[in-house]
Design an enzyme around this catalytic site. Structure first.
Site, PDB file in Angstrom:
ATOM      1  N   SER A   3       1.169  -1.207  -0.127  1.00 42.37           N
ATOM      2  CA  SER A   3       0.060  -0.160   0.617  1.00 42.37           C
ATOM      3  C   SER A   3       0.445   0.818  -0.023  1.00 42.37           C
ATOM      4  O   SER A   3      -0.257   2.242  -0.628  1.00 42.37           O
ATOM      5  CB  SER A   3      -0.992  -0.283   1.460  1.00 42.37           C
ATOM      6  OG  SER A   3      -0.428   0.084   2.182  1.00 42.37           O
ATOM      7  N   ASP A  15      -1.530   8.737   7.859  1.00 39.67           N
ATOM      8  CA  ASP A  15      -2.519   8.644   8.446  1.00 39.67           C
ATOM      9  C   ASP A  15      -1.450   6.899   9.679  1.00 39.67           C
ATOM     10  O   ASP A  15      -0.602   7.712  10.042  1.00 39.67           O
ATOM     11  CB  ASP A  15      -3.805   6.804   7.732  1.00 39.67           C
ATOM     12  CG  ASP A  15      -2.384   6.184   6.427  1.00 39.67           C
ATOM     13  OD1 ASP A  15      -2.023   5.678   6.887  1.00 39.67           O
ATOM     14  OD2 ASP A  15      -3.504   5.968   5.803  1.00 39.67           O
ATOM     15  N   HIS A  28       0.314   5.782   6.497  1.00 38.77           N
ATOM     16  CA  HIS A  28       1.592   5.882   5.576  1.00 38.77           C
ATOM     17  C   HIS A  28       1.886   7.371   6.140  1.00 38.77           C
ATOM     18  O   HIS A  28       1.391   7.582   6.586  1.00 38.77           O
ATOM     19  CB  HIS A  28       0.277   5.363   4.724  1.00 38.77           C
ATOM     20  CG  HIS A  28      -0.199   4.732   4.207  1.00 38.77           C
ATOM     21  ND1 HIS A  28      -1.048   4.391   4.679  1.00 38.77           N
ATOM     22  CD2 HIS A  28      -0.152   3.053   3.305  1.00 38.77           C
ATOM     23  CE1 HIS A  28      -1.604   2.682   4.526  1.00 38.77           C
ATOM     24  NE2 HIS A  28      -0.449   2.643   3.819  1.00 38.77           N
TER      25      HIS A  28
END
Length: 344
Positions: free
Chosen positions: A37, A308, A311
């Site tokens: 991600s 967040d 990340h």
């Protein structure tokens, strides 16, 4: 800017491919991205997974459009892609080195599956370009591989769901990951990739998600988590040395741990003043629950290292990309990405 090949979902759902010609300034013919991600730019939107970022405020600094990037703006590979290709690029869906990592979220493409899908795509490209042209094309292109974080965050450090921490001590688990990683990187070489940037794992004990566990004092990282990553990162660097012994291979190790650690230890040098919590999230360190749909993020996002619970912000990604592209051997060993592009 002419797009030479615009891949369909079938082509790039589990890895990245973009071939862009930007005037006469093309540096490499293609950038291939394999990973999780940290480098996903929206392929995860098409998977049956509860791990999503295709909603506001994700993308708030990406023309106010949530694209599926796990960031407020551009990812690391977005920025590298502009430097290499003059345009944005596509990236892989969240995954791990181990097939089972992250399975509690639902569908994902592991490293093994991404490489298998890459082989399928090469068959299609071979039909389009011819064998000799494809061989030359791949040798001049660059592959970026970003794996390992999910195998810790969404596996080893979740003993209530995964048994890996009971079955392996930290060193054994690191060796397990390396023994699974190495054959896949070798497969990429055997398929024709010669230039690779392989990123190490950053200091996961410092991300808001881990700080929020309460295992460390306020303002401190979780030292245990950071300590168990050393074997993997050192092993990955040694693996780079082994790969570089193969004919034509130009492989470099990205010292993510050192680069992120430098930012966290010297935030004001880079314009940051918030390092311990996410810009968007809920609970302790804004990291117990990650950024929810239509949540109100911080307004001074360029001053936050983390977007967040997991990340980095676009501001942090810009610094990490700059160090990977131009950095000294301490950041990228033995060469940086710019130097890789100059070798033919």
């Amino acid at each position: 800017m002419d797009i030479l090949i615009k891949p369909t979902l079938k082509l790039f759902i589990s890895f990245a491919i973009l071939m862009v010609q930007y005037g006469n300034a093309e540096r490499v013919p293609a950038l291939f991205v394999f990973g999780d991600s940290l480098v996903d730019v929206g392929n995860n939107n098409f998977l049956n997974s509860i791990a999503k970022s295709n909603y506001f405020p994700y993308g708030i600094d990406f023309n106010m459009q949530p694209t599926g990037r796990f960031c407020n703006g551009k990812t690391f590979v977005d920025i590298i892609g502009v430097k290499l290709l003059g345009g944005v690029n596509y990236a892989s869906a969240a995954a791990g080195i181990l097939d089972e990592s992250g399975q509690h979220y639902g569908e994902r493409y592991s490293l093994r599956q991404q490489v298998l899908n890459f082989e399928t795509t090469l068959d299609q490209l071979r039909t389009m370009m011819g064998h000799d042209n494809l061989t030359s094309f791949l040798a001049k292109s660059i592959a970026i591989s970003v794996f390992g974080s999910n195998d810790y965050i969404n596996n080893y450090l979740m003993p209530s769901i995964y048994s890996s921490s009971f079955n392996y001590n930290p060193a054994q688990f690191s060796n397990l990951l390396l023994n699974r990683y190495a054959p896949q990187l070798l497969t990429l070489y055997n398929l024709g990739i010669r230039k690779m940037f392989i990123a190490g794992i950053g200091p996961l004990g410092c991300i808001p998600n881990q700080r929020a566990t309460g295992q460390a004092a306020p303002g401190r990282c979780v030292d245990y988590v950071n300590d168990i990553l050393g074997t993997f990162n050192q092993g990955l660097k040694s693996l780079v040395d082994q790969l570089n012994k193969r004919p034509g291979a130009i492989v470099t190790y990205g010292n993510t741990y050192g680069a992120v650690g430098d930012i966290l230890n010297n935030p004001s040098t880079y314009g940051f003043n918030v390092v311990e919590k996410g810009c968007c999230g809920i609970g302790r360190n804004q990291g117990q629950i990650t950024c929810l749909p239509f949540a109100y993020p911080c307004t001074n996002r360029d001053q936050y290292v983390f977007w967040d619970a997991f990340h980095p912000t676009q501001a942090a990604n810009v610094i990490l990309a700059r160090r990977a592209f131009y950095g000294p051997p301490l950041d990228t060993y033995p060469l940086n990405i710019q130097q890789m592009t100059l070798i033919h």
